[in-house]
Design a protein around this motif. Sequence first.
Motif, PDB file in Angstrom:
ATOM      1  N   GLY A  71      31.368 -16.193 -20.368  1.00 14.36           N
ATOM      2  CA  GLY A  71      31.021 -17.626 -20.321  1.00 14.36           C
ATOM      3  C   GLY A  71      30.558 -18.246 -18.912  1.00 14.36           C
ATOM      4  O   GLY A  71      30.866 -17.560 -18.085  1.00 14.36           O
ATOM      5  N   VAL A  72      29.764 -19.259 -19.008  1.00 13.05           N
ATOM      6  CA  VAL A  72      29.012 -19.797 -17.744  1.00 13.05           C
ATOM      7  C   VAL A  72      30.294 -20.437 -16.841  1.00 13.05           C
ATOM      8  O   VAL A  72      30.295 -20.371 -15.521  1.00 13.05           O
ATOM      9  CB  VAL A  72      28.138 -20.843 -18.120  1.00 13.05           C
ATOM     10  CG1 VAL A  72      27.725 -21.811 -16.864  1.00 13.05           C
ATOM     11  CG2 VAL A  72      26.767 -20.353 -18.647  1.00 13.05           C
ATOM     12  N   ASP A  73      31.285 -21.055 -17.517  1.00 12.93           N
ATOM     13  CA  ASP A  73      32.518 -21.520 -16.893  1.00 12.93           C
ATOM     14  C   ASP A  73      32.959 -20.510 -15.918  1.00 12.93           C
ATOM     15  O   ASP A  73      33.651 -20.712 -14.689  1.00 12.93           O
ATOM     16  CB  ASP A  73      33.541 -22.154 -17.461  1.00 12.93           C
ATOM     17  CG  ASP A  73      32.812 -23.454 -18.021  1.00 12.93           C
ATOM     18  OD1 ASP A  73      31.921 -24.043 -17.787  1.00 12.93           O
ATOM     19  OD2 ASP A  73      33.346 -24.085 -19.136  1.00 12.93           O
ATOM     20  N   LYS A  74      33.237 -19.446 -16.609  1.00 10.86           N
ATOM     21  CA  LYS A  74      33.797 -18.031 -15.779  1.00 10.86           C
ATOM     22  C   LYS A  74      33.067 -17.834 -14.613  1.00 10.86           C
ATOM     23  O   LYS A  74      33.412 -17.347 -13.518  1.00 10.86           O
ATOM     24  CB  LYS A  74      34.158 -17.059 -16.694  1.00 10.86           C
ATOM     25  CG  LYS A  74      34.879 -15.724 -16.078  1.00 10.86           C
ATOM     26  CD  LYS A  74      36.203 -16.441 -15.812  1.00 10.86           C
ATOM     27  CE  LYS A  74      37.239 -15.217 -16.209  1.00 10.86           C
ATOM     28  NZ  LYS A  74      38.508 -15.453 -15.818  1.00 10.86           N
ATOM     29  N   LEU A  98      30.942 -19.682 -12.846  1.00 17.26           N
ATOM     30  CA  LEU A  98      31.025 -20.802 -11.862  1.00 17.26           C
ATOM     31  C   LEU A  98      32.443 -20.695 -11.307  1.00 17.26           C
ATOM     32  O   LEU A  98      32.603 -20.575 -10.042  1.00 17.26           O
ATOM     33  CB  LEU A  98      30.954 -22.111 -12.544  1.00 17.26           C
ATOM     34  CG  LEU A  98      29.648 -22.411 -13.155  1.00 17.26           C
ATOM     35  CD1 LEU A  98      29.609 -23.498 -13.992  1.00 17.26           C
ATOM     36  CD2 LEU A  98      28.511 -22.728 -11.663  1.00 17.26           C
ATOM     37  N   ASP A  99      33.502 -20.475 -11.821  1.00 18.66           N
ATOM     38  CA  ASP A  99      34.856 -20.091 -11.352  1.00 18.66           C
ATOM     39  C   ASP A  99      34.801 -18.886 -10.432  1.00 18.66           C
ATOM     40  O   ASP A  99      35.267 -18.986  -9.238  1.00 18.66           O
ATOM     41  CB  ASP A  99      35.915 -20.098 -12.350  1.00 18.66           C
ATOM     42  CG  ASP A  99      36.156 -21.100 -13.349  1.00 18.66           C
ATOM     43  OD1 ASP A  99      35.887 -22.113 -12.657  1.00 18.66           O
ATOM     44  OD2 ASP A  99      36.834 -21.272 -14.180  1.00 18.66           O
ATOM     45  N   LEU A 129      23.300 -20.727 -10.705  1.00 17.01           N
ATOM     46  CA  LEU A 129      24.504 -21.872 -11.005  1.00 17.01           C
ATOM     47  C   LEU A 129      25.505 -21.965  -9.909  1.00 17.01           C
ATOM     48  O   LEU A 129      25.947 -23.039  -9.643  1.00 17.01           O
ATOM     49  CB  LEU A 129      24.924 -21.296 -12.391  1.00 17.01           C
ATOM     50  CG  LEU A 129      24.052 -21.650 -13.501  1.00 17.01           C
ATOM     51  CD1 LEU A 129      24.735 -20.825 -14.953  1.00 17.01           C
ATOM     52  CD2 LEU A 129      23.650 -23.298 -13.786  1.00 17.01           C
ATOM     53  N   PRO A 130      26.192 -21.009  -9.465  1.00 12.55           N
ATOM     54  CA  PRO A 130      27.197 -20.976  -8.626  1.00 12.55           C
ATOM     55  C   PRO A 130      26.668 -21.438  -7.222  1.00 12.55           C
ATOM     56  O   PRO A 130      27.139 -22.290  -6.577  1.00 12.55           O
ATOM     57  CB  PRO A 130      27.855 -19.862  -8.330  1.00 12.55           C
ATOM     58  CG  PRO A 130      26.849 -18.656  -9.061  1.00 12.55           C
ATOM     59  CD  PRO A 130      26.102 -19.543 -10.126  1.00 12.55           C
ATOM     60  N   LYS A 174      25.972 -25.287  -7.570  1.00 16.93           N
ATOM     61  CA  LYS A 174      27.236 -25.898  -7.508  1.00 16.93           C
ATOM     62  C   LYS A 174      27.796 -26.038  -6.306  1.00 16.93           C
ATOM     63  O   LYS A 174      28.238 -27.209  -5.890  1.00 16.93           O
ATOM     64  CB  LYS A 174      28.305 -25.395  -8.592  1.00 16.93           C
ATOM     65  CG  LYS A 174      29.572 -25.969  -8.590  1.00 16.93           C
ATOM     66  CD  LYS A 174      30.607 -25.316  -9.560  1.00 16.93           C
ATOM     67  CE  LYS A 174      31.804 -26.358  -9.607  1.00 16.93           C
ATOM     68  NZ  LYS A 174      32.724 -25.796 -10.518  1.00 16.93           N
ATOM     69  N   CYS A 176      23.639 -31.977 -13.003  1.00 19.26           N
ATOM     70  CA  CYS A 176      25.025 -31.092 -13.518  1.00 19.26           C
ATOM     71  C   CYS A 176      26.184 -30.994 -12.810  1.00 19.26           C
ATOM     72  O   CYS A 176      27.224 -30.753 -12.932  1.00 19.26           O
ATOM     73  CB  CYS A 176      24.480 -29.737 -13.814  1.00 19.26           C
ATOM     74  SG  CYS A 176      23.472 -29.326 -15.312  1.00 19.26           S
ATOM     75  N   PHE A 177      25.739 -31.294 -11.469  1.00 21.84           N
ATOM     76  CA  PHE A 177      26.878 -31.207 -10.341  1.00 21.84           C
ATOM     77  C   PHE A 177      26.874 -32.415  -9.412  1.00 21.84           C
ATOM     78  O   PHE A 177      27.497 -32.442  -8.326  1.00 21.84           O
ATOM     79  CB  PHE A 177      26.700 -29.969  -9.459  1.00 21.84           C
ATOM     80  CG  PHE A 177      26.668 -28.681 -10.205  1.00 21.84           C
ATOM     81  CD1 PHE A 177      27.543 -28.059 -10.752  1.00 21.84           C
ATOM     82  CD2 PHE A 177      25.318 -28.180 -10.077  1.00 21.84           C
ATOM     83  CE1 PHE A 177      27.636 -26.967 -11.543  1.00 21.84           C
ATOM     84  CE2 PHE A 177      25.020 -26.943 -10.964  1.00 21.84           C
ATOM     85  CZ  PHE A 177      26.452 -26.116 -11.524  1.00 21.84           C
TER      86      PHE A 177
END
Length: 190
Positions: A56-59, A61-62, A85-86, A89, A111-112
Amino acid sequence: MTEVVLFHHAQGLTPGVTAFADALRTEGHTVHTPDLYEGRTFDTLDGGLAHLEQIGVDKILDRGVLAVADSPAELVYIGFSLGVLPAQKLAQTRPGARGAVFAHSCVPSSCFGTWPSQVPVRIHAMEEDRLFTTEGDADAARALVDEAPDAELFLYPGDQHLFVDSSLPAHDAEAAALMLDRTLTFLRSR
């Protein structure tokens, strides 16, 4: 010299990503290369994207945020494709960013939030890269150039997506060398 965090693309932390980081280090920059895939690399973009779908993309980013948690605020964030992405962000949301370099990708700044006016950004892609031109990245890049006070979009002849990575078949030595030169020029000003 500048402290940089370089986030890898969907095929993982490949030798080509490491080689780009090493080229920056040779010029005296401190470069961190967090492994968002925890040691996994993939021979194909499709394989890497399938792995991304699983975690997942959220992971991602985290993991990107966690990778810089103990780092100084004054960083330049570089992202290759997925790594944008990261990088994006953090450049937009972590105070102190000194700049950003996006290769092969760009997402809408919305997005951010909004793009911070004090953060310069450089975006690099090939003119005919179908992932860049048909997935909305080109539009996002142009919008970011319009939005950010210090932004440039560099388009290179060709159609390869991961042209900077010297360990992949998509590598374009001439375009990659020019992107490296432009990135080094950018970092000298940070």
